[in-house]
Design an enzyme around this catalytic site. Structure first.
Site, PDB file in Angstrom:
ATOM      1  CE  LYS A  31      -3.826   2.219   2.510  1.00 23.64           C
ATOM      2  NZ  LYS A  31      -4.809   2.440   3.802  1.00 23.64           N
TER       3      LYS A  31
ATOM      4  NE  ARG B  84      -5.971  10.455   2.977  1.00 24.46           N
ATOM      5  CZ  ARG B  84      -5.082  10.792   2.696  1.00 24.46           C
ATOM      6  NH1 ARG B  84      -4.796  12.111   2.543  1.00 24.46           N
ATOM      7  NH2 ARG B  84      -3.831   9.905   2.416  1.00 24.46           N
TER       8      ARG B  84
ATOM      9  NE  ARG C 130      -3.620   7.798   6.830  1.00 21.76           N
ATOM     10  CZ  ARG C 130      -4.671   8.208   6.529  1.00 21.76           C
ATOM     11  NH1 ARG C 130      -4.972   8.068   5.325  1.00 21.76           N
ATOM     12  NH2 ARG C 130      -5.726   8.666   7.122  1.00 21.76           N
TER      13      ARG C 130
ATOM     14  CD  GLU D 262       5.990  -3.864   3.847  1.00 16.17           C
ATOM     15  OE1 GLU D 262       5.242  -4.724   4.741  1.00 16.17           O
ATOM     16  OE2 GLU D 262       6.426  -3.069   4.490  1.00 16.17           O
TER      17      GLU D 262
ATOM     18  CE  LYS E  32      -6.349   2.019  -0.807  1.00 16.67           C
ATOM     19  NZ  LYS E  32      -7.141   2.061   0.629  1.00 16.67           N
TER      20      LYS E  32
ATOM     21  CB  SER F 209     -11.103   7.469  -3.992  1.00 15.17           C
ATOM     22  OG  SER F 209      -9.928   8.206  -3.676  1.00 15.17           O
TER      23      SER F 209
ATOM     24  CE1 TYR G 277     -14.918   3.326  -3.239  1.00 12.39           C
ATOM     25  CE2 TYR G 277     -13.252   3.880  -4.683  1.00 12.39           C
ATOM     26  CZ  TYR G 277     -13.716   3.514  -3.103  1.00 12.39           C
ATOM     27  OH  TYR G 277     -12.639   3.701  -2.303  1.00 12.39           O
TER      28      TYR G 277
END
Length: 325
Positions: free
Chosen positions: A196, A206, A217, A233, A248, A274, A313
């Site tokens: 990610k 957000r 982050r 990872e 992602k 998004s 989505y």
């Protein structure tokens, strides 16, 4: 001209192209992310994500039933609480918005599709980070793992069949697997958000979770410059017991997705985030691209790179297109 090799023969009609297609989309390979907001009675639209809604629990239940009827593989639930605090107390409250919504959706469609929940603190903390903070304001990795363990038990009890570990804390998969197994919940699947990245493409999300993020982050999400680290990872998550691993965002990270898919012994998913959604919707509404063709092409590219399933989505809309072919 004498040309013994003519690749165009395999493209000459729609029937031929369909027969020799290397990759296909199927509704069962699509997962629909959904947002449930505390304190509302009717669904509300989002400005930056046209067509995506903040749901009440009742409208969420109806939308999940629609998704099941469309044949999608699952729904991933995100909670948006009214009140937040430093440790994200609402995430482990049995009556908190996400756990209450999970019970409702599991009762409605739990036998038809895979009910999934986001296991992360960012929606529930007043500082917007994915973990609890140390005295110096940094995210405390190991203290956060304790909260994730509590969240895992709460979400499993609420009826989630798959927990999406999206916080990018070191050791999160091992910590959650251990506590679930000790509680007799070895049946619960774990999706490790393994690769990610700290992406600019999360902007509209957000708004969706009404983020209160302070700072960024980058100390726990991956640097977009790093390809090998994404694979590393993913390997670690598999070793710790992940049943599925995630890349992602999807479209900007197809190289990482391909690397992970080539190496992973478990299913690999990708999240069409998004920002990817918003860009295609905006360009389509302006007439700059063919919206529907672009949606299908984008999903096909993610599958072609190696994703076994895609969070998108557009899941229900695309499922309808595929079933009507």
């Amino acid at each position: 001209m004498t040309l013994p090799v003519r690749p165009r023969r395999l493209r000459q009609t729609a029937a031929v192209r369909r027969l020799v297609a290397e990759h296909r989309l199927d509704p069962a390979q699509l997962v629909l992310p959904m947002f449930v907001r505390e304190g509302i009675d009717e669904p509300r639209p989002m400005q930056s994500m046209p067509g995506v809604l903040h749901h009440s629990i009742d409208s969420l239940r109806r939308a999940a039933a629609e998704a099941a009827e469309a044949g999608v593989g699952g729904v991933m639930l995100f909670g948006v609480p009214e009140h937040r605090d430093g440790i994200g107390s609402g995430a482990t409250d049995p009556d908190g918005v996400l756990n209450a919504a999970t019970r409702a959706v599991a009762a409605e469609v739990g036998d038809a599709i895979v009910v999934q929940t986001d296991l992360c603190l960012d929606e529930f903390t007043d500082h917007g980070h994915c973990g609890v903070l140390a005295a110096d304001g940094s995210v405390d990795n190991d203290a956060t793992l304790l909260r994730y363990r509590e969240m895992a038990l709460a979400q499993a009890e609420a009826g989630s069949q798959l927990l999406g570990l999206s916080g990018m804390m070191d050791g999160q998969v091992a910590a959650v697997r251990e506590v679930l197994d000790a509680a007799g919940r070895s049946d619960v699947l774990l999706l490790g958000y393994a690769a990610k990245y700290a992406s600019a493409l999360y902007g509209p999300f957000r708004e969706a979770v009404e983020s209160t993020l302070q700072g960024d982050r980058r100390t726990y999400q991956l640097d977009p410059a790093n390809r090998r680290e994404g694979l590393r990872e993913a390997v670690l998550d598999v070793e710790q017991g992940a049943d599925v691993v995630m890349v992602k965002p999807a479209s900007f990270y197809l190289d990482v997705l391909s690397d992970v898919a080539a190496a992973s012994p478990v299913p690999v998913w990708a999240y069409q985030v998004s920002g990817e959604y918003a860009m295609i919707e905006a360009a389509g509404r302006n007439g700059w691209i063919d919206r529907d063709r672009t949606i299908l092409e984008s999903l096909t590219s993610i599958r072609r790179a190696g994703a076994d399933a895609v969070l998108t989505y557009w899941a229900v809309e695309v499922a309808g297109w595929l079933r009507s072919r």
